[in-house]
Enzyme design. Structure first.
Site, short mmCIF file in Angstrom:
data_model
loop_
_atom_site.label_atom_id
_atom_site.label_comp_id
_atom_site.label_asym_id
_atom_site.label_seq_id
_atom_site.Cartn_x
_atom_site.Cartn_y
_atom_site.Cartn_z
N ASP A 123 62.15 11.16 36.56
CA ASP A 123 63.27 10.88 35.66
C ASP A 123 63.00 11.23 34.20
O ASP A 123 63.70 10.74 33.30
CB ASP A 123 63.67 9.41 35.77
N ASP A 180 69.18 13.19 43.02
CA ASP A 180 69.25 12.81 41.61
C ASP A 180 68.46 13.78 40.71
O ASP A 180 68.82 14.00 39.54
CB ASP A 180 68.67 11.41 41.39
N THR A 208 69.07 8.22 53.58
CA THR A 208 69.54 7.66 52.32
C THR A 208 68.52 6.67 51.78
O THR A 208 67.59 6.27 52.47
CB THR A 208 70.91 6.98 52.47
N ARG A 239 77.33 8.16 44.08
CA ARG A 239 76.62 8.62 42.90
C ARG A 239 75.76 9.83 43.21
O ARG A 239 75.62 10.74 42.38
CB ARG A 239 75.78 7.49 42.29
N TRP A 248 75.81 13.33 41.31
CA TRP A 248 74.62 14.02 40.76
C TRP A 248 74.64 15.48 41.21
O TRP A 248 74.28 16.37 40.44
CB TRP A 248 73.34 13.37 41.25
#
Length: 398
Positions: free
Chosen positions: A103, A164, A224, A236, A240
């Site tokens: 991230d 993500d 998932t 979400r 993304w």
């Protein structure tokens, strides 16, 4: 005379729209300052009964408040936003060598890259580039994917790739251009190709997690982590993908990425309920299911980007219209001002951070607030371009 009346009506509608937008900006800005005072140098997690839970350690949300402040500064010119944004960026500089997360893009692009772009101060550039190289170290060369979680040098979740990460690639693309080191570009490109091939299903829905054998690069399982089920589509995660593949196209001009982004957006749009804000998992259809306004904001921002990048007028109109409809719904029904609770310290409400862990469920959390404000900024820029007439001769004819 009729033309003059129609022109006056159009101008009044435009003016009222701009006043409304400005009032939203002011209201949101006041709430942003309030919550930043609550944070007081700490890192937000999510709200609980409307009040922020905080941490002394940085997390994937750590750069979002700075990003929100930068957007507000860009829209208003209010120096307080800039001062506060720089304070956040300064705090984050020492964390540029974090080695346990993918991230780094979320954290450093929205804080230090923006700080460098606004000030030209080299310390912010250096921190963002250092973070980009740390992110690059997470590439698994056997599978051509960026490892999502786990400290480098350990086997902790070393074979996991998540959708993500598409959003974190922008830090690599930016750093490649900034430094001239195009190995960073290649790493981002490789990951995007792998994600396109593995996370995106044939119907353009998406898997959240791909589990690889980290030694061979072979896919073991598709599943998932935060969606309703392994074969459902986490809202979400789909958002993304919409946004992340549009970013990948922006930097590479690989038409496959833009096509995937549009197809994922079409899937997302097809699953929207009447108010244009998704359920937290797109496979849910029960009207009692919880909404995730944050997924709506992320997808809308991604659709804005599609509309900017496409060369087709029909696509420009389509995705811009969808983005504006979602944003209108968020402003009308999902803003903190619509809450009936005694306390509401976030900005975008009715979001779902992590359903299974019961974190921030039907609450606010930093990504929701950030992407909502990003949408406000994009809508602001759109209105500004739409209604400001640059040429003197055209202004004289009004």
């Amino acid at each position: 005379m009729k033309k003059l009346i129609m022109l006056i009506i159009a101008l009044l509608i435009t003016l009222s729209s701009r006043i409304y937008s400005q009032s939203i900006i002011d209201i949101v800005g006041e709430q942003l300052i309030k919550k930043d005072k609550i944070f007081d140098g700490r890192f937000p997690l999510y709200t609980e009964n409307g009040k922020w839970k905080l941490s002394d350690k940085p997390n994937w949300f750590a750069g979002f408040t700075a990003g929100e402040l930068w957007y507000m500064y860009d829209m208003t010119g209010n120096e307080e936003y800039k001062v506060r944004a720089l304070r956040h960026s300064d705090i984050l500089i020492k964390y540029a060598t974090l080695d346990n997360t993918h991230d780094l893009g979320f954290i450093f692009y929205n804080s230090c890259v923006k700080a460098y772009q606004h000030t030209g101060e080299i310390k912010y550039r250096d921190a963002a580039i250092k973070a980009a190289y740390m992110l690059a170290k997470r590439l698994n060369e056997k599978g051509n994917f960026i490892r999502a979680w786990g400290r480098l040098g350990t086997d902790d979740r070393e074979g996991l790739m998540i959708i993500d990460t598409m959003m974190n690639l922008e830090l690599l693309f930016w750093a490649a251009k900034e430094t001239g080191d195009y190995t960073l570009y290649d790493i981002a490109y490789k990951h995007a190709i792998t994600c396109m091939n593995e996370n995106v299903r044939k119907d353009y829905s998406s898997y959240h997690v791909i589990e690889f054998n980290p030694k061979t690069g072979e896919v073991i399982k598709k599943r998932t982590h935060q969606g309703f089920g392994d074969e459902t589509t986490w809202a979400r995660g789909q958002a993304w993908g919409i946004y992340g593949f549009a970013i990948a196209y922006k930097y590479t001009q690989d038409e496959r990425f833009l096509n995937i982004s549009k197809k994922m957006a079409d899937y997302f749009i097809s699953k929207l309920p009447a108010d244009n804000v998704p359920y937290w998992d797109l496979s849910l259809t029960d009207s009692d299911a919880l909404k995730d306004a944050s997924a709506g904001a992320i997808a809308a921002s991604g659709m804005f980007l599609i509309s900017e990048l496409t060369s087709l007028k029909s696509d420009y109109k389509k995705y811009l219209s969808e983005a504006l409809q979602i944003i209108k719904s968020l402003k009308d029904s999902y803003l903190f001002t619509k809450s009936i609770r005694a306390a509401e310290e976030g900005i975008l409400i009715h979001t779902v951070y992590h359903f299974h862990n019961k974190w921030g469920v039907d609450e606010s959390y930093p990504a929701g607030d950030f992407y909502f404000i990003e949408c406000l900024k994009k809508e602001y820029d759109y209105n500004k371009a739409e209604y400001f007439i640059e040429k003197t001769d055209q202004r004289k004819n009004i």
